[in-house]
Scaffold this active site. Structure first.
Site, PDB file in Angstrom:
ATOM      1  N   GLY A  13      14.982   2.546  77.603  1.00  0.00           N
ATOM      2  CA  GLY A  13      16.275   2.075  78.088  1.00  0.00           C
ATOM      3  C   GLY A  13      17.285   1.971  76.966  1.00  0.00           C
ATOM      4  O   GLY A  13      17.047   2.350  75.832  1.00  0.00           O
ATOM      5  N   ASP A  14      18.427   1.446  77.301  1.00  0.00           N
ATOM      6  CA  ASP A  14      19.542   1.368  76.362  1.00  0.00           C
ATOM      7  C   ASP A  14      19.368   0.187  75.422  1.00  0.00           C
ATOM      8  O   ASP A  14      19.528  -0.965  75.796  1.00  0.00           O
ATOM      9  CB  ASP A  14      20.853   1.238  77.130  1.00  0.00           C
ATOM     10  CG  ASP A  14      22.059   1.283  76.205  1.00  0.00           C
ATOM     11  OD1 ASP A  14      21.872   1.588  75.006  1.00  0.00           O
ATOM     12  OD2 ASP A  14      23.158   1.021  76.663  1.00  0.00           O
ATOM     13  N   LYS A  19      24.892   3.223  68.961  1.00  0.00           N
ATOM     14  CA  LYS A  19      25.994   2.402  68.441  1.00  0.00           C
ATOM     15  C   LYS A  19      25.672   1.853  67.057  1.00  0.00           C
ATOM     16  O   LYS A  19      26.525   1.824  66.167  1.00  0.00           O
ATOM     17  CB  LYS A  19      26.294   1.268  69.418  1.00  0.00           C
ATOM     18  CG  LYS A  19      26.877   1.753  70.730  1.00  0.00           C
ATOM     19  CD  LYS A  19      27.093   0.612  71.697  1.00  0.00           C
ATOM     20  CE  LYS A  19      27.644   1.114  73.000  1.00  0.00           C
ATOM     21  NZ  LYS A  19      26.649   1.336  74.013  1.00  0.00           N
ATOM     22  N   ASN A  39      18.362  12.473  76.328  1.00  0.00           N
ATOM     23  CA  ASN A  39      18.192  11.194  77.012  1.00  0.00           C
ATOM     24  C   ASN A  39      19.413  10.868  77.856  1.00  0.00           C
ATOM     25  O   ASN A  39      20.303  11.695  78.018  1.00  0.00           O
ATOM     26  CB  ASN A  39      17.924  10.082  75.987  1.00  0.00           C
ATOM     27  CG  ASN A  39      19.011  10.024  74.939  1.00  0.00           C
ATOM     28  OD1 ASN A  39      20.145  10.404  75.189  1.00  0.00           O
ATOM     29  ND2 ASN A  39      18.678   9.560  73.767  1.00  0.00           N
ATOM     30  N   ALA A  40      19.436   9.676  78.375  1.00  0.00           N
ATOM     31  CA  ALA A  40      20.565   9.248  79.196  1.00  0.00           C
ATOM     32  C   ALA A  40      21.868   9.305  78.415  1.00  0.00           C
ATOM     33  O   ALA A  40      22.933   9.477  78.982  1.00  0.00           O
ATOM     34  CB  ALA A  40      20.335   7.835  79.714  1.00  0.00           C
ATOM     35  N   HIS A  42      23.805   8.404  74.282  1.00  0.00           N
ATOM     36  CA  HIS A  42      24.364   7.363  73.425  1.00  0.00           C
ATOM     37  C   HIS A  42      25.861   7.383  73.689  1.00  0.00           C
ATOM     38  O   HIS A  42      26.527   8.380  73.440  1.00  0.00           O
ATOM     39  CB  HIS A  42      24.087   7.650  71.947  1.00  0.00           C
ATOM     40  CG  HIS A  42      22.634   7.708  71.620  1.00  0.00           C
ATOM     41  ND1 HIS A  42      21.792   6.635  71.772  1.00  0.00           N
ATOM     42  CD2 HIS A  42      21.872   8.708  71.150  1.00  0.00           C
ATOM     43  CE1 HIS A  42      20.590   6.976  71.398  1.00  0.00           C
ATOM     44  NE2 HIS A  42      20.605   8.240  71.025  1.00  0.00           N
TER      45      HIS A  42
END
Length: 131
Positions: A13-14, A19, A39-40, A42
């Site tokens: 997950g995030d 960041k 991935n989802a 950044h």
């Protein structure tokens, strides 16, 4: 003395890795992604513009950082080309700060026939996909 720092995410997950890397990149000469697939994303924001990176290291936005896509990274050419197109539209010379290991894996998300050519000076990738 050479200093190497590694930022590892231990959760799915995030976690905010992109960041954190973006904040730290200003101090480093090299930013490398060494494993994983697209991935989802950044998500980074500069001057009110949102940027989402799936494969390319988030250090690409800093002129002083060489960005490396390493041996253990799976590169989906469709996602990668979309990222490249968006980056070039913002900064045409950003590819001079990006290198891809010859041992990175080419792994499309679904069955595709892929033709790829690489040209100098830094690299320009032309991919034709037949689905």
């Amino acid at each position: 003395m050479t200093q190497v720092d590694v930022l590892l995410g231990l959760q799915w997950g995030d976690e905010g890795k992109g960041k954190i890397v973006d904040v730290l990149t200003r101090k480093y000469d090299v930013v490398a992604r060494f494993q994983g697939g697209p991935n989802a994303g950044h998500t980074l924001e500069f001057n009110g513009i949102k940027h989402v990176l799936h494969t390319i290291p988030s250090g690409i936005f800093h002129a002083n950082a060489l960005n490396i896509i390493g041996n253990g990274v799976v590169v989906d050419p469709v996602i990668f080309c979309k990222e490249i197109d968006k980056l070039i539209a913002l900064e045409p010379h950003c590819l001079s700060r990006l290198e891809i290991s010859r041992k990175a894996h080419l792994g499309p998300g679904r069955q595709r026939q892929i033709y790829c050519s690489v040209y100098a000076p830094s690299f320009i990738i032309i991919i034709t996909i037949i689905e």
